[in-house]
Scaffold this active site. Structure first.
Site, PDB file in Angstrom:
ATOM      1  N   ASP A  33       0.888  -1.303   0.040  1.00  0.00           N
ATOM      2  CA  ASP A  33      -0.008   0.004   0.170  1.00  0.00           C
ATOM      3  C   ASP A  33       0.918   1.279   0.069  1.00  0.00           C
ATOM      4  O   ASP A  33       1.970   1.275   0.721  1.00  0.00           O
ATOM      5  CB  ASP A  33      -1.086   0.253   1.215  1.00  0.00           C
ATOM      6  N   ASN A  94     -12.792  -3.207   2.287  1.00  0.00           N
ATOM      7  CA  ASN A  94     -13.734  -2.011   2.303  1.00  0.00           C
ATOM      8  C   ASN A  94     -14.749  -2.069   1.149  1.00  0.00           C
ATOM      9  O   ASN A  94     -14.481  -2.423   0.169  1.00  0.00           O
ATOM     10  CB  ASN A  94     -13.162  -1.048   2.301  1.00  0.00           C
ATOM     11  N   GLU A 102     -12.186   3.391  -1.303  1.00  0.00           N
ATOM     12  CA  GLU A 102     -11.854   4.512  -2.044  1.00  0.00           C
ATOM     13  C   GLU A 102     -11.458   4.210  -3.730  1.00  0.00           C
ATOM     14  O   GLU A 102     -11.907   4.779  -4.386  1.00  0.00           O
ATOM     15  CB  GLU A 102     -10.635   5.051  -1.518  1.00  0.00           C
ATOM     16  N   VAL A 103     -10.779   2.717  -3.820  1.00  0.00           N
ATOM     17  CA  VAL A 103     -10.356   2.456  -5.180  1.00  0.00           C
ATOM     18  C   VAL A 103     -11.449   1.347  -5.483  1.00  0.00           C
ATOM     19  O   VAL A 103     -11.582   0.379  -4.775  1.00  0.00           O
ATOM     20  CB  VAL A 103      -9.149   2.173  -5.236  1.00  0.00           C
ATOM     21  N   HIS A 107     -10.075  -5.141  -3.475  1.00  0.00           N
ATOM     22  CA  HIS A 107      -8.888  -5.301  -3.103  1.00  0.00           C
ATOM     23  C   HIS A 107      -9.078  -5.742  -1.543  1.00  0.00           C
ATOM     24  O   HIS A 107     -10.051  -5.240  -0.784  1.00  0.00           O
ATOM     25  CB  HIS A 107      -7.994  -4.331  -3.152  1.00  0.00           C
ATOM     26  N   HIS A 109      -6.892  -5.687   1.969  1.00  0.00           N
ATOM     27  CA  HIS A 109      -5.631  -5.244   2.733  1.00  0.00           C
ATOM     28  C   HIS A 109      -5.259  -6.376   3.638  1.00  0.00           C
ATOM     29  O   HIS A 109      -5.909  -6.794   4.040  1.00  0.00           O
ATOM     30  CB  HIS A 109      -6.191  -3.879   3.747  1.00  0.00           C
TER      31      HIS A 109
END
Ligand code: DGP
Length: 121
Positions: A33, A94, A102-103, A107, A109
């Site tokens: 990240d 998320n 956000e993206v 994904h 984390h």
């Protein structure tokens, strides 16, 4: 749920933007990240165009889903944080607005390298 081909992870997958790569195979790409929140903060994304976990779960092939889940374990082993060779880690994804995504490319984390605190604030 439409996929934005110009999201930042799509550009990383197309090698238009560099990343600090940890692992890659036919199903996943993993990289650090850019804004680490813990001692180890990696990301893992599927190669396919999926907006988030709901999109992936409902549309991805079984091979893609297995490849992605196995990819998390491969990355954890590479980072020496898997539960067999290390001290463990936390993975979160998320999803959409309330999840704080956000993206808009799926994904997970992967946090580790230190004792982690509360899951949510
Ligand atoms: P999320 O809020 O779950 O969508 O997290 C997106 C993460 O992506 C955030 O922790 C920062 C990271 N990120 C955003 N842009 C880049 C980038 O260009 N390169 C890398 N390596 N990470 C990025």
């Amino acid at each position: 749920m439409s996929y934005d081909n110009n999201n930042i992870f799509a550009k990383i997958l197309r090698n238009e933007i560099p990343c600090e790569k940890i692992y890659e195979d036919e199903y996943v790409l993993s990289f650090y990240d850019v804004n680490p929140q813990k001692k180890i903060h990696a990301l893992i994304i599927p190669k396919g165009k999926y907006v988030n976990l709901d999109d992936f779960s409902s549309k991805a092939t079984s091979d893609e889903i297995v490849g992605f889940i196995k990819g998390i374990n491969i990355v954890a082993k590479k980072l020496n944080i898997s539960s067999d060779i290390g001290k463990g880690y936390r993975t979160i994804s998320n999803v959409s607005e309330h999840g704080g995504q956000e993206v808009p490319h799926l994904h997970f984390h992967i946090f580790g390298g230190e004792k982690l605190g509360k899951i949510v604030e």
